[in-house]
Design a protein around this motif. Structure first.
Motif, PDB file in Angstrom:
ATOM      1  N   ARG A 252      39.206  41.601  28.587  1.00 53.39           N
ATOM      2  CA  ARG A 252      39.089  40.310  29.259  1.00 53.39           C
ATOM      3  C   ARG A 252      40.036  39.301  28.619  1.00 53.39           C
ATOM      4  O   ARG A 252      40.481  39.474  27.491  1.00 53.39           O
ATOM      5  CB  ARG A 252      37.649  39.800  29.203  1.00 53.39           C
TER       6      ARG A 252
ATOM      7  N   LEU B 127      50.103  38.891  32.142  1.00 55.36           N
ATOM      8  CA  LEU B 127      49.732  39.046  33.546  1.00 55.36           C
ATOM      9  C   LEU B 127      48.278  39.504  33.674  1.00 55.36           C
ATOM     10  O   LEU B 127      47.538  39.026  34.545  1.00 55.36           O
ATOM     11  CB  LEU B 127      50.663  40.058  34.221  1.00 55.36           C
ATOM     12  N   ARG B 128      47.878  40.422  32.797  1.00 57.15           N
ATOM     13  CA  ARG B 128      46.483  40.885  32.819  1.00 57.15           C
ATOM     14  C   ARG B 128      45.539  39.738  32.468  1.00 57.15           C
ATOM     15  O   ARG B 128      44.458  39.596  33.049  1.00 57.15           O
ATOM     16  CB  ARG B 128      46.285  42.048  31.851  1.00 57.15           C
TER      17      ARG B 128
ATOM     18  N   ALA C 195      46.103  36.489  32.967  1.00 54.80           N
ATOM     19  CA  ALA C 195      46.053  35.563  34.100  1.00 54.80           C
ATOM     20  C   ALA C 195      45.227  36.146  35.246  1.00 54.80           C
ATOM     21  O   ALA C 195      44.464  35.423  35.909  1.00 54.80           O
ATOM     22  CB  ALA C 195      47.471  35.248  34.572  1.00 54.80           C
ATOM     23  N   ASP C 196      45.352  37.456  35.476  1.00 54.06           N
ATOM     24  CA  ASP C 196      44.568  38.100  36.532  1.00 54.06           C
ATOM     25  C   ASP C 196      43.073  38.017  36.237  1.00 54.06           C
ATOM     26  O   ASP C 196      42.263  37.806  37.139  1.00 54.06           O
ATOM     27  CB  ASP C 196      44.986  39.566  36.681  1.00 54.06           C
ATOM     28  N   ASP C 197      42.706  38.193  34.945  1.00 51.00           N
ATOM     29  CA  ASP C 197      41.292  38.140  34.592  1.00 51.00           C
ATOM     30  C   ASP C 197      40.731  36.724  34.745  1.00 51.00           C
ATOM     31  O   ASP C 197      39.590  36.549  35.180  1.00 51.00           O
ATOM     32  CB  ASP C 197      41.081  38.628  33.157  1.00 51.00           C
TER      33      ASP C 197
ATOM     34  N   GLU D 279      41.711  34.605  36.936  1.00 49.62           N
ATOM     35  CA  GLU D 279      41.509  34.416  38.382  1.00 49.62           C
ATOM     36  C   GLU D 279      40.286  35.185  38.864  1.00 49.62           C
ATOM     37  O   GLU D 279      39.478  34.662  39.645  1.00 49.62           O
ATOM     38  CB  GLU D 279      42.756  34.869  39.140  1.00 49.62           C
ATOM     39  N   ALA D 280      40.132  36.427  38.392  1.00 50.27           N
ATOM     40  CA  ALA D 280      38.995  37.242  38.814  1.00 50.27           C
ATOM     41  C   ALA D 280      37.680  36.629  38.338  1.00 50.27           C
ATOM     42  O   ALA D 280      36.648  36.758  39.005  1.00 50.27           O
ATOM     43  CB  ALA D 280      39.135  38.661  38.280  1.00 50.27           C
TER      44      ALA D 280
ATOM     45  N   ARG E  78      37.152  33.539  38.138  1.00 51.82           N
ATOM     46  CA  ARG E  78      37.040  32.246  38.820  1.00 51.82           C
ATOM     47  C   ARG E  78      36.932  31.089  37.820  1.00 51.82           C
ATOM     48  O   ARG E  78      36.171  30.140  38.022  1.00 51.82           O
ATOM     49  CB  ARG E  78      35.845  32.251  39.773  1.00 51.82           C
TER      50      ARG E  78
END
Length: 303
Positions: free
Chosen positions: A34, A65-66, A68-70, A72-73, A75
């Motif tokens: 995370r 990138l991982r 930033a993706d987490d 976003e996921a 929220r």
């Protein structure tokens, strides 16, 4: 909104093993992964307890990138400053046999002058709507030592309280800038002030300009040293075992939540910070509290 600023975030990997044996080979299930770093953990706890936090951080490379993706996921409201350096990793190994956690933190990569300017500009912009500003964690190599002091100054310019969780000269400069609360642990305080006695070390930060010094003492609980009055101590009657890597961040989340609501009483701050810190130890991942966290304040021993 509570603004959390994390200039040196990490992609957190948490492994669990039946028993950690140094020098031996271990087999483990894939880690929990995370977005991490102290300020991100603070924001997660604030969100879990019903508050509103906004994350300001950096990210670079595939691990960035991982991260930033987490975000976003999950929220989590956030602004991510793109940087060229690869976002570091932090590895936690939880020993299920004795409950101890071993952590290996990468140092992280340096930011360019332009990236520091972008981060500083974002701090100035996002401080305006914030009810409290939090600066947490290590600084990357080559960072301005007064970064957290600048954060405190930006908060003070808008009459906002500030909480700083750092170490070394960066912490001392933040105290001199007038941080509302500084929260080192016992080791960080000794490294910063050269004093092994936490009360003596806290007095140095108070004399420098901090409003309140909150010191994490591990299993011994937490110490609050105010500018006026005697030091205060709180702990749980029983010793907890679990993953303590996010306990200090939970304490910072408690402090920021109270300051954002206008509560500055050192005793109230100490009790909430100690309770949330303890509840974090029983949660599996940094940035979470055990679901029974509202009950922990009633279990504290103070004095």
């Amino acid at each position: 909104m509570i603004l959390t600023v994390t200039p040196n975030p990490a992609l957190d990997l948490t492994y669990r093993v039946p028993a950690l044996q140094p020098g031996e080979t271990h087999r483990a299930a894939p880690p929990a992964v995370r977005a991490g770093g102290k300020g991100l953990n603070v924001a997660r706890v604030i969100g879990q307890t019903g508050g509103h936090a906004f994350v300001l951080t950096t990210a670079g490379g595939p691990s960035g990138l991982r991260l930033a993706d987490d975000l976003e996921a999950s929220r989590m409201p956030a602004e991510v400053i793109p940087v060229s350096a690869e976002t570091r990793s932090s590895v936690a190994i939880v020993d299920d046999e004795d409950g101890e956690t071993t952590v290996i933190n990468e140092i992280g990569g340096a930011l360019t002058p332009a990236e520091w300017i972008a981060l500083h500009d974002a701090v100035l912009r996002l401080t305006v709507p914030a009810a409290c500003v939090v600066g947490s964690g290590s600084l990357p190599p080559g960072a301005p030592e007064d970064f957290y002091a600048q954060l405190v100054a930006a908060a003070s310019a808008h009459q906002r309280p500030s909480v700083i969780d750092a170490t070394g000269h960066a912490l001392l400069l933040a105290a001199e800038a007038g941080a509302s609360v500084v929260k080192p642990n016992r080791r960080e305080l000794a490294e910063t002030t050269g004093r092994d006695d936490p009360v003596e070390g806290a007095r140095i930060l108070l004399d420098a300009g901090a409003g309140l010094v909150l010191v994490s003492l591990g299993a011994e609980g937490m110490l609050a040293v105010p500018r006026a009055g005697e030091p205060l101590h709180a702990r749980l009657a029983e010793r907890l075992t679990g993953n303590a890597t996010g306990a200090g961040d939970a304490a910072v989340a408690a402090v920021a939540t109270l300051l954002a609501g206008g509560v500055e009483d050192p005793s109230a701050v100490l009790r909430r910070a100690t309770a949330w810190s303890a509840a974090a130890v029983l949660a599996p991942l940094a940035g979470d509290l055990h679901p029974t966290y509202p009950e922990f304040e009633a279990r504290l021993v103070t004095g």
